[in-house]
Write a protein that holds these residues in place. Structure first.
Motif, PDB file in Angstrom:
ATOM      1  N   VAL A  77       0.816  -1.211   0.000  1.00 43.23           N
ATOM      2  CA  VAL A  77       0.000   0.000   0.000  1.00 43.23           C
ATOM      3  C   VAL A  77       0.858   1.273   0.000  1.00 43.23           C
ATOM      4  N   VAL A 106      -5.719   3.990   9.793  1.00 43.69           N
ATOM      5  CA  VAL A 106      -5.799   4.852   8.622  1.00 43.69           C
ATOM      6  C   VAL A 106      -5.487   6.300   8.982  1.00 43.69           C
ATOM      7  N   GLU A 116      -8.181   7.176   2.074  1.00 47.30           N
ATOM      8  CA  GLU A 116      -8.370   6.872   3.479  1.00 47.30           C
ATOM      9  C   GLU A 116      -9.709   6.192   3.709  1.00 47.30           C
ATOM     10  N   ALA A 142      -9.669   2.668   2.316  1.00 48.48           N
ATOM     11  CA  ALA A 142      -8.921   1.727   3.145  1.00 48.48           C
ATOM     12  C   ALA A 142      -9.737   1.334   4.370  1.00 48.48           C
ATOM     13  N   THR A 166     -12.425  -1.059   3.348  1.00 48.68           N
ATOM     14  CA  THR A 166     -11.882  -2.372   3.010  1.00 48.68           C
ATOM     15  C   THR A 166     -11.604  -3.166   4.289  1.00 48.68           C
TER      16      THR A 166
END
Lengths: 252, 268, 217, 268
Positions: free
Chosen positions: A81, C163, C175, C178, C181
């Motif tokens: 990432v 995050v 952000e 993520a 997810t």
């Protein structure tokens, strides 16, 4: 798996000889100093220092590797990432995929901290038997109730590991297939059975403990008082921790 | 009382183990060069001191562990670790770990259900097995609240309900009082066609139920033969940390001077 | 659920320890007030903690993969205030024995798992409001809900922490993506945890209701 | 071998129970009208089928349970449930429940520490007790990794280290192989001055160690007397789900026709 993670049988080293309370405080201060590191110039000294401490501990390298493995998965995710999605300065590009400087540095910083902290923790726990550790924590102010629960839980984990293993083996021999979704109910039954048995066993354990005077004045004294060498090692750790925390401000 | 001491030639072997060995890496072997042939319907006792390897042998027989050496066949098919072989039934020494359902009825039904039987067939199996062990009155109780003797009978019932052709019992009389012990002896006597292999410190139990005994020590078979002969051999028994059972000592004292063999049947 | 070492800033680690310390102090106070002799509860709390510790190492299938259980909801349901020391001890042992969740993150992880366990206990306590004829299905449903909520709240807290504090800046859209997810990845775990907790609660109701704080048969 | 069958008059009673009863509310009594007097240094066996009330009796003796009826004194002082009486030592049937510390050494030290002894005194107790049971080589091991026989010896050592005047053993030979069983018999034989009360299904063990036996069934004392006499009474034993031990059967067969009493000493 449980038996091998048990740090009881360790080779004698300067770290096993270090008085437990001094070791606990010293290594924990270093761990938190490492956790605070943000300056990328400090990453290499931090990793080298951790490796040096690990070398002193005489622990086998595969012991460290096995402990890096589990949380390492998380790190791999970050490795994908951060360098690819974070930051503006592009280092290299291949089609739509770009390797970015800020992300890469951020990842290296996380990885170095992770590695160093896990290494020191491995040294601390790998060179101190659990009962000794808990006794040291008790004498540093851990509440008695928490210390007792910690010691007894540690004691019964091994029994329950065997009980759980045998229960699963017995169920498998009667046709349970633990890979399948249906086995969830078998797992729930096994957990329920262990809870019920443990609840009843707890009554017997308590009776046995009270018969041997549990709760009547009992000293959980630490066997050895720290000597000059123990204190010197602690002072060294505190100084190193201070260097890691303060140096970015000092050198600018 | 010794039900099957004859080994009919040509009958399919229940157990056929050759040069069986087991050990954990980096430690000495737990079992070494174990060779056993057992005929169908034979009753074999396994004796030996603690740590002799009895439980490990049983774990190999039922496929929980994989041998590190040698071959092992049960009813002509190689035992594959992890594969479900409903014809092999194992009752653990720690019966507690075998009882996982909220009621005795559900626990006994657990195995037959997993073999894919229909509900009526499962229920028939449960009742037949419970009747055989005499625990029909416990079917609606919780296994966890039963006495250890009752729990052991429930565990045995749960295995019998799977109609195994090979029944493996690890220390079945520990925690049993004499009433339950006697009931278990009768149950084994009444079984027909089933091969039974029993490990026990209770030598009188082996004498009463088995036609053959294996003496296991230090991971090797030290003796294999008629129980009354092997167990009466004071030198052999003492060498492996065992004592001649009282019933054989008495026989021997009574007929001091005469041979032991001809009195073997006094056992039990 | 377990946040490893080295990722969150040291200020978050410190805040985690402060939070965990406060919750632990509170729970020990409540335990001392609830039980005439808190020592008497030690063997029970320890044995049950050991069960949870071992059970949480069991992998359950979530096709196509498998996950290991957290059991925070079940711990809250069964242990009440004792869930906090139990979770703290369990996390400490996991960190010591397997490096499962980091040492510096002990406080943060104890909050992420412990506070939802207390929430689960309160959710499950709602069963007392149900009419008697709904007691069994209601207990199962509330156990599922309590345990699903415990995972969801814990995962949301973990996702937000990671995050929002990850070093280096992600843009707002990334952000949010993520966070979602991470949350979505925990839905199957929440469902499995809910099912296991409901099944265990049904088991305990039949076998030893005392463990759920209900009168023994 | 039967160390103390004599009851010196006037000696302080180790156990003095009168009309002792116990029951859980809403269920039938577990124990009823149990009256026992045991002299100091006496060795008393308790036999009976599962569920006879043996363990409940022991729980009353050591003060884990409070009697619902009758009175109970040990060494002249009433047993108060919950009060710490270091002179009463109880070894549980499930020894696993008794081993609570991470090392054998700490486990044995647990009791003496709680009596407020100083560290050197505790250490001396640990070593003396470990030497008596022959487990000095296990002191640095972890209790859970020991064999069940070793665990039982460790549990016994932990109680002996408290130097109890009354030693209560519940099924001490279950899970013991013959080597450890023999060692336990010698240990009890060598004890001096300690009162020992043992419950066991292992009747040969009671025959070897006890000078007196109580037959308990359905919560009541059914017989009280010399072990070789009571255990040889086939009718009495059968009525309470017990069998005459083999060593006595043989004696009886051998001397068929003569009285049993005079051969009582053949036991063991």
């Amino acid at each position: 798996m449980i038996a091998r993670a048990n740090p009881e049988a360790v080779r004698e080293s300067s770290l096993t000889r270090w008085e437990t309370r001094a070791k606990l405080i010293g290594l924990l201060c270093l761990v938190f100093a490492f956790a605070s590191v943000r300056d990328t110039r400090l990453l290499a000294p931090m990793v080298l220092l951790s490796l040096a401490v690990f070398g002193l501990s005489a622990l086998p390298a595969r012991h460290l590797l096995s402990r890096l493995k589990v949380p390492g998965v998380f790190l791999v995710a970050l490795a994908v990432v951060l360098p690819l999605f974070s930051g503006e300065t592009v280092l290299a590009e291949a089609g739509p995929v770009a390797l970015r400087l800020e992300g890469t540095l951020a990842f290296l910083s996380v990885a170095a901290r992770f590695f160093s902290i896990v290494t020191l923790a491995t040294v601390l726990f790998g060179t101190t038997p659990m009962p000794t550790l808990v006794r040291a924590m008790r004498s540093l102010g851990l509440p008695a109730l928490l210390g007792d629960i910690l010691l007894f839980t540690y004691r019964y984990i091994f029994q329950l590991a065997e009980d759980l293993h045998r229960a699963r083996v017995a169920a498998r021999l009667r046709g349970a297939r633990f890979g399948s979704i249906r086995s969830v109910s078998t797992t729930a039954h096994i957990i329920g059975s262990l809870l019920v048995r443990s609840n009843w066993q707890a009554e017997r354990v308590l009776a046995a403990m009270l018969l041997r005077g549990y709760g009547s004045a009992r000293s959980l004294e630490v066997r050895r008082a720290p000597v000059a060498r123990d204190v010197a090692a602690l002072a060294l750790c505190l100084a190193l921790a201070a260097v890691f925390v303060l140096s970015p401000a000092l050198i600018g | 009382m010794n039900t099957t001491t004859t080994h009919p030639a040509g009958a399919p072997k229940a157990i056929s183990a050759a040069g069986l060995g087991f050990g954990y890496p980096g430690r000495g072997p737990v079992l070494e060069g174990v060779t056993i042939e057992a005929a169908a319907a034979e009753r074999v006792g396994v004796i030996g001191p603690n740590g002799a390897g009895k439980t490990t042998l049983f774990m190999l027989l039922c496929g929980v562990l994989a041998p590190t050496e040698g071959t092992l066949e049960v009813f002509g098919a190689t035992v594959e670790p992890g594969a479900f072989r409903p014809e092999i039934g194992m009752v653990f020494h720690h019966t507690n770990d075998q009882l996982i359902c909220p009621t005795v009825r559900e626990d006994i039904a657990f195995g037959p259900q997993n073999t894919g039987l229909l509900e009526e067939a499962v229920s028939a199996r449960v009742h037949a097995a419970a009747a055989a062990t005499g625990i029909a009155h416990l079917l609606d109780r919780t296994p966890h609240e039963l006495s250890s003797g009752e729990q052991r009978l429930v565990a045995i019932t749960g295995i019998l309900a799977m109609e195994p052709r090979l029944l493996i019992l690890d220390e079945p009389t520990s925690d049993l009082d004499l009433r339950y012990r006697r009931r278990l002896i009768r149950l084994i006597e009444r079984m027909e066609g089933q091969t039974v292999i029993v490990a026990s410190h209770d030598l009188e139990f082996i004498l009463e139920t088995c036609g053959r005994v294996l003496l296991l020590d230090a991971g090797r078979i030290q003796a294999d033969g008629a129980p009354a002969e092997i167990m009466a051999d004071e030198g052999l028994m003492a060498a492996h940390g065992l004592e001649v059972p009282h019933s054989l000592v008495a026989t021997w004292h009574r007929h001091r001077g005469s041979g032991v063999d001809e009195h073997g049947d006094a056992a039990g | 659920m377990h946040i490893p070492d080295g990722i969150l800033p040291v200020s978050v680690a410190a805040a985690g320890f402060a939070g965990a310390g406060a919750v632990t102090w509170l729970s020990l106070r409540r335990i001392e007030r609830t039980y005439p002799d808190p020592r008497a509860g030690v063997p029970r709390a320890s044995l049950l903690t050991a069960v949870f510790f071992m059970a949480s190492l069991v992998h359950v299938p979530v096709p196509p993969a498998s996950v290991h259980l957290v059991l925070s909801g079940l711990m809250g349901v069964v242990l009440g205030w004792f869930a906090i020391p139990a979770i703290l001890v369990g996390l400490f042992l996991q960190a010591v024995m397997f490096q499962h969740g980091g040492l510096t993150m002990l406080g943060v992880n104890a909050c992420i798992i412990g506070l939802p366990a207390l929430l689960a206990n309160r959710v499950f306590a709602l069963r007392r409001l149900l009419p008697a004829r709904l007691a069994t299905p209601g207990s199962a449903a509330l156990a599922f809900l309590a345990s699903f909520a415990a995972i969801a709240v814990g995962a949301a807290a973990a996702a937000l922490l990671i995050v929002s504090t990850v070093p280096a800046h992600l843009d707002a859209a990334a952000e949010r993506a993520a966070t979602f997810t991470l949350l979505a990845a925990h839905v199957p775990l929440g469902v499995i945890e809910g099912v296991v907790t409901a099944l265990v609660v049904l088991f305990l109701r039949r076998v030893d209701p005392g463990l759920l704080g209900e009168p023994r048969r």
